[in-house]
Design an enzyme around this catalytic site. Sequence first.
Site, PDB file in Angstrom:
ATOM      1  N   CYS B 123       0.798  -1.236   0.000  1.00  0.00           N
ATOM      2  CA  CYS B 123       0.000   0.000   0.000  1.00  0.00           C
ATOM      3  C   CYS B 123       0.826   1.279   0.000  1.00  0.00           C
ATOM      4  O   CYS B 123       0.392   2.316  -0.505  1.00  0.00           O
ATOM      5  CB  CYS B 123      -0.916  -0.001   1.213  1.00  0.00           C
ATOM      6  SG  CYS B 123      -1.523  -1.634   1.628  1.00  0.00           S
ATOM      7  N   HIS B 268      -3.863   6.173  -1.042  1.00  0.00           N
ATOM      8  CA  HIS B 268      -4.017   4.736  -1.248  1.00  0.00           C
ATOM      9  C   HIS B 268      -5.483   4.380  -0.999  1.00  0.00           C
ATOM     10  O   HIS B 268      -6.056   4.776   0.013  1.00  0.00           O
ATOM     11  CB  HIS B 268      -3.108   3.962  -0.301  1.00  0.00           C
ATOM     12  CG  HIS B 268      -3.438   2.512  -0.239  1.00  0.00           C
ATOM     13  ND1 HIS B 268      -3.391   1.716  -1.363  1.00  0.00           N
ATOM     14  CD2 HIS B 268      -3.879   1.720   0.769  1.00  0.00           C
ATOM     15  CE1 HIS B 268      -3.774   0.497  -1.023  1.00  0.00           C
ATOM     16  NE2 HIS B 268      -4.073   0.472   0.259  1.00  0.00           N
ATOM     17  N   ASN B 299      -9.130  -2.727  -4.215  1.00  0.00           N
ATOM     18  CA  ASN B 299      -7.893  -2.171  -3.669  1.00  0.00           C
ATOM     19  C   ASN B 299      -6.721  -2.662  -4.522  1.00  0.00           C
ATOM     20  O   ASN B 299      -6.443  -3.852  -4.572  1.00  0.00           O
ATOM     21  CB  ASN B 299      -7.765  -2.656  -2.220  1.00  0.00           C
ATOM     22  CG  ASN B 299      -6.482  -2.229  -1.546  1.00  0.00           C
ATOM     23  OD1 ASN B 299      -5.473  -1.962  -2.195  1.00  0.00           O
ATOM     24  ND2 ASN B 299      -6.512  -2.172  -0.232  1.00  0.00           N
TER      25      ASN B 299
END
Lengths: 75, 358
Positions: B123, B268, B299
Amino acid sequence: MSLEEFLEGIAEALDTENELTPETELERIDEYDSIGVLSLMSYLDEMGIKATPADFEKFRTVADLVALAGEKIDG
Amino acid sequence: MAKVRFDKGAIKAIVTTVGDRLLSIDEEAEKFGYDERTLKRVKKSMGFHTRRVVSDPSVCTSDLCAQSAGRLFELTGVDPASIDALIMVTQTPDYRAPSTAIILQDRLGLGTGTVAFDINLGCSGFINGLYTAYAMIASGLQRVLLCVGDVASKFAYERDKVLTPLMGDAGSAILIEAEASESHFVLHSDGSGFEHLIIPAGGCRYPCSLEALEPKARPDGAVRRDVDMYMNGGEIFNFTLKAVPEMFDELFAFAGVEKERIDYFVLHQANRYILQNIAKRIGVDEERLPMKTVTEYGNQNSASIPGTINAFLHEPFSGRSLRSVFAGFGIGLSWGACLVETDGIVAPEPLIYKGAST
């Protein structure tokens, strides 16, 4: 903040229709799952109260949340 | 203290390729064992809707990045042979060794005079990768190609109801050139939280074994193997709420910039819930802090910041000069943010992965 306001805030954070009292067992609230815990952490964080996921594993009733809030509740 | 200002180095192009298969949470609900109520809750709170993954399980992150890089060279007219460095940020390399970046050097037609290596981050990977690229420019290189992303389907167990519905597959290519431009970076690491997001098996500490390949029911209610990613959502959420707003304060103080003067906050894209909470705490609305990436794509790990620019901000980024804050946070634990200037870069809408022919 009054106890009543705090209980309303918790119910709103959990998005539950259950009537909450200090005696309410957390396990009996349908919405008290992993998402519910995140919502409560966020709600408490905004009040300036830090609670970790490990803390939540020990909580049994709404009274435990009230105790955590301590002096933030004044009535 | 990793707090750095650069006066040279500018992003010239960002291209992202996403998985070719569109999955919807309504169709996946049964696989994850969600009842009607849970499905409603994850859609509302977490923002789950659709996600994009690769349909062919043999596709690697490098394949997505290669398509992105190919298109980047076409659109910019940059000769691959003129690239001085190739950095690959991924947790899903082609092989345990060697570095995927070196394989890509040859595959993309870069010269053997290229410096190439991998960085293992998720991330926070785009920020750390960008920092490394800017540091290379400061050291004298002219052109750096940064490839970031993950095929999360490789480490998210298909029936893990906690992690898998979040994950999307994406690979981006970003071109950074030596050009006068000011940027500021702040970077952080805290290994005391390494167990909160982890693939336990497959490394030297716990080598892959038959045991590690056994799907098991876990205390968090999910089923996964030890070779799959585990996430303690509560710990990560807590860490994010504390670390990210503090990092913004630190970055603004360091750069001497007011948050009102920032055009976009590209963070993020962990999930919609976390982003809403961060946005509320730093006092920035959704218009300047996009948060729809998880809802449409999933994601995308280290590709989530470039992925968000390509999907939702391609017009402002390709049209005008901007001052933006990028921030990544998660596995490690690792978190970082930067304030950068861009001036009409090449930023097309996301490409859909086309397969081995590209």
